[in-house]
Design a protein around this motif. Sequence first.
Motif, mmCIF file in Angstrom:
data_model
loop_
_atom_site.group_PDB
_atom_site.id
_atom_site.type_symbol
_atom_site.label_atom_id
_atom_site.label_comp_id
_atom_site.label_asym_id
_atom_site.label_seq_id
_atom_site.Cartn_x
_atom_site.Cartn_y
_atom_site.Cartn_z
ATOM 1 N N ALA A 167 -52.602 26.493 -3.714
ATOM 2 C CA ALA A 167 -52.925 26.395 -2.285
ATOM 3 C C ALA A 167 -51.944 27.234 -1.475
ATOM 4 O O ALA A 167 -50.726 27.075 -1.587
ATOM 5 N N LEU A 168 -52.476 28.135 -0.661
ATOM 6 C CA LEU A 168 -51.623 28.967 0.175
ATOM 7 C C LEU A 168 -51.072 28.157 1.344
ATOM 8 O O LEU A 168 -51.699 27.187 1.793
ATOM 9 N N PRO A 169 -49.899 28.522 1.859
ATOM 10 C CA PRO A 169 -49.308 27.775 2.979
ATOM 11 C C PRO A 169 -50.120 27.962 4.254
ATOM 12 O O PRO A 169 -50.469 29.086 4.621
ATOM 13 N N ALA A 192 -54.610 28.094 9.746
ATOM 14 C CA ALA A 192 -53.980 29.399 9.967
ATOM 15 C C ALA A 192 -52.965 29.655 8.859
ATOM 16 O O ALA A 192 -52.140 28.786 8.554
ATOM 17 N N PRO A 193 -53.000 30.835 8.221
ATOM 18 C CA PRO A 193 -52.025 31.143 7.171
ATOM 19 C C PRO A 193 -50.632 31.329 7.754
ATOM 20 O O PRO A 193 -50.475 31.745 8.913
ATOM 21 N N LEU A 194 -49.629 31.011 6.974
ATOM 22 C CA LEU A 194 -48.246 31.235 7.395
ATOM 23 C C LEU A 194 -47.779 32.592 6.884
ATOM 24 O O LEU A 194 -47.995 32.947 5.726
ATOM 25 N N PRO A 218 -41.516 43.868 -1.692
ATOM 26 C CA PRO A 218 -41.924 42.780 -0.788
ATOM 27 C C PRO A 218 -43.408 42.898 -0.447
ATOM 28 O O PRO A 218 -43.975 44.001 -0.432
ATOM 29 N N SER A 219 -44.039 41.769 -0.178
ATOM 30 C CA SER A 219 -45.457 41.779 0.182
ATOM 31 C C SER A 219 -45.780 40.531 0.982
ATOM 32 O O SER A 219 -45.050 39.541 0.949
ATOM 33 N N HIS A 220 -46.911 40.599 1.686
ATOM 34 C CA HIS A 220 -47.431 39.425 2.371
ATOM 35 C C HIS A 220 -48.490 38.765 1.501
ATOM 36 O O HIS A 220 -49.109 39.410 0.637
ATOM 37 N N LEU A 221 -48.713 37.494 1.721
ATOM 38 C CA LEU A 221 -49.760 36.775 1.011
ATOM 39 C C LEU A 221 -51.130 37.296 1.435
ATOM 40 O O LEU A 221 -51.287 37.871 2.519
ATOM 41 N N PRO A 222 -52.163 37.107 0.582
ATOM 42 C CA PRO A 222 -53.479 37.719 0.857
ATOM 43 C C PRO A 222 -54.071 37.368 2.210
ATOM 44 O O PRO A 222 -54.752 38.188 2.814
ATOM 45 N N THR A 223 -53.833 36.154 2.712
ATOM 46 C CA THR A 223 -54.430 35.757 3.990
ATOM 47 C C THR A 223 -53.537 36.052 5.181
ATOM 48 O O THR A 223 -53.915 35.781 6.322
#
Length: 698
Positions: free
Chosen positions: A492-494, A592-594, A621-626
């Motif tokens: 589960a994404l934050p 809403a994604p964090l 470094p990267s951001h999460l998909p959402t």
Amino acid sequence: MAGWSGLKKFAHACRYVFSDAPAGLLSLSASQVVVPAHGSGTVTVTADLDRTSDKHSYSGRIAAAAAGSVLARTVVGVSTEDQPHHLVVNAKDRDGAPMYGWVNLLREGDPAGFYYSLIMGAGSIDVLLPEGTYSVWMWGEVRGTHGPSSLGMALLNAPEVTVEDDTVVNLDAATASEVKAVTPQETADAEVRVDYYRSLGDTSSVEDSLTLGTEYDSVWTQPTKKVRKGHLSVATRWRKQQPFLSVTSGKQSYDDLWIQPGAGLLPEGREDLNAVFAGAGNTADYAGLNVKGKIAVVRYGDTDDQVPAAVAAGAKLLLIVNDEYGRLRDAIRRTPLTVASLTRDEGEELISRLGKGPVRLHVESNPATEYLYDLVRRWDGAIPGNLTYQPKQRDLARVDVDFRDDPADEVDEYRFDISPYTNTKMGYTILSRAGRNRTDWVTADGVKWMSEANIARKTLQYAGERSYKAGSTTYEQWFGPIQRPRITNAIALPTRTGDNLQVQAPGWGDSGADHAGLAAYGQLEQSMALYQGDALVTQTDGPAIGVDLSPGRLPYRLVTTTERDASLYPYSTHTQTAWRFTSATAGSDTPAPLPLVQLDYTVNTDLTGRASRSAALTLTPSHLPTGPASTTIRSAGLDVSYDDGVTWSKEHPKQTADGWEIKLHAPSRAQYVTLRAQAQDKQGNSVEQTIVRAFGLK
């Protein structure tokens, strides 16, 4: 109407009992009736259908009582359901015989995921159904591709059946085509799954999946016309891998071999061996036979007796001929002897040859899988007549897989395909027999994948969802350093829903990019804390946190810390990851994604987790998909310590296409590398991660 008769004259009190019926649905013409001796009395029952809605049915009873005792009951019912009709489904197998299996029916307008499933026991089934448009599909056994005793699985279907009167549907497997994948290199099926998806109308839809058992050698389905209503999709998923064992004799290939669970594997190589028929395979059957260093061929019996007897006789390979339909899969007690089964037709043909004279077989063994194919082929709208998927290497993506585990470990792993209709992982992990490296060829362009690898009682790793481009090459590493907290969409994404924040941050992601580690070897501890500015909001033990926040847009800092017993595993003995981000109240129905920046590391280590003292290290470094695009990350930094963080060397990483790169300059006495990494995006979201003893030094 309801009537009663009796020998005496009675006054009967009449009433109806109806469960859950609307008031006024039924009425009686009289509440009492006098029945003379040897006579009868009549009460009329009237149904007012305006009192109920369509598509309902009710049942109940009318009771007549006298002197406090019920003397008669009459069952009544009211229905506004559609007039039911008979749907007869007949099925024949590939040879024209009645077919057994599971028949499924989906009706237009029914709720999503709801369908009827029925067992067909003798080639025909007759059901009463309300009027409507249905999709009919069936799974059943048919003759396979390795002779009359082999087994295949057929998907037969009539995707659009209109039931307005009594209706007959004929399903004939003689019209089915084999669904198969042909690979550029020689392979054997390790897993085959078929997915049937059908939607009808605005609500009714279903995805029905069947993974073939090991007894089946093939899968078949019928061609269809393009559906007029809804959507039809049939997909097949193959894992095809380098065969562990191949046995041939001239042009004859015994290509339906199945290694029995618990058996050993021959050393890598090729050789020609004589085959010897040993009857039932018991100790007495080997009397007078010389099978030392040869292939023993026996008919299936009690393997608890057959395997020890073959070992005692000195057989190098035991081939067991099945005496039933399909392939034989019989788990045996662990043995170093290679034990494989042959289907009845192929096996009896070999026994017949052995009865006529000596037979020499060519044997090739590949105990460590060097390559495999993960393939998906989907047909949408209609099922064509040609169901062969034959990709070229250039049509696929190449994934070079590197397993950094102890060679003695048993690794369970799988690359799951993601259903485009249910967005769920499909499949299950299976035992990997790869060595250090394996080349995987994967269906590209449009198929989403998610990988998983685990070692029992040591580690459990999940890779995030991804797809591949045809012709591309990707490197994927498992189980090596650098282990650290890493969030992926494999879990589960934050998110923030309204003012409720939920975060899962597994603490032990391994060396692979975008891997979340839910477990790791050694004594572990993890804690999390959330701050609003400098004020502590909440803290917990473990990898997850959930809390209600103050309304509005505010800055936050999320910190997770992990600890590990260095005597059990020498690396990542302590980590601390701090994410800084801003979050505002979100919609109650739209989480809403964090914007939590993630860090991946690339460094070349050996199987003991040690790198060269001058090794290159890349931070990605990267951001999460959402979340925001990873291109918004504008800066990154790395500090290195060779004394567990007592002193630090500030590095000046060079930005490359893969991230930010530095080169180590380790002192001669240093044993470990400790890292402190930072990254920040244009919106001010940032991360700082410290990893004590991230990896070792040679």
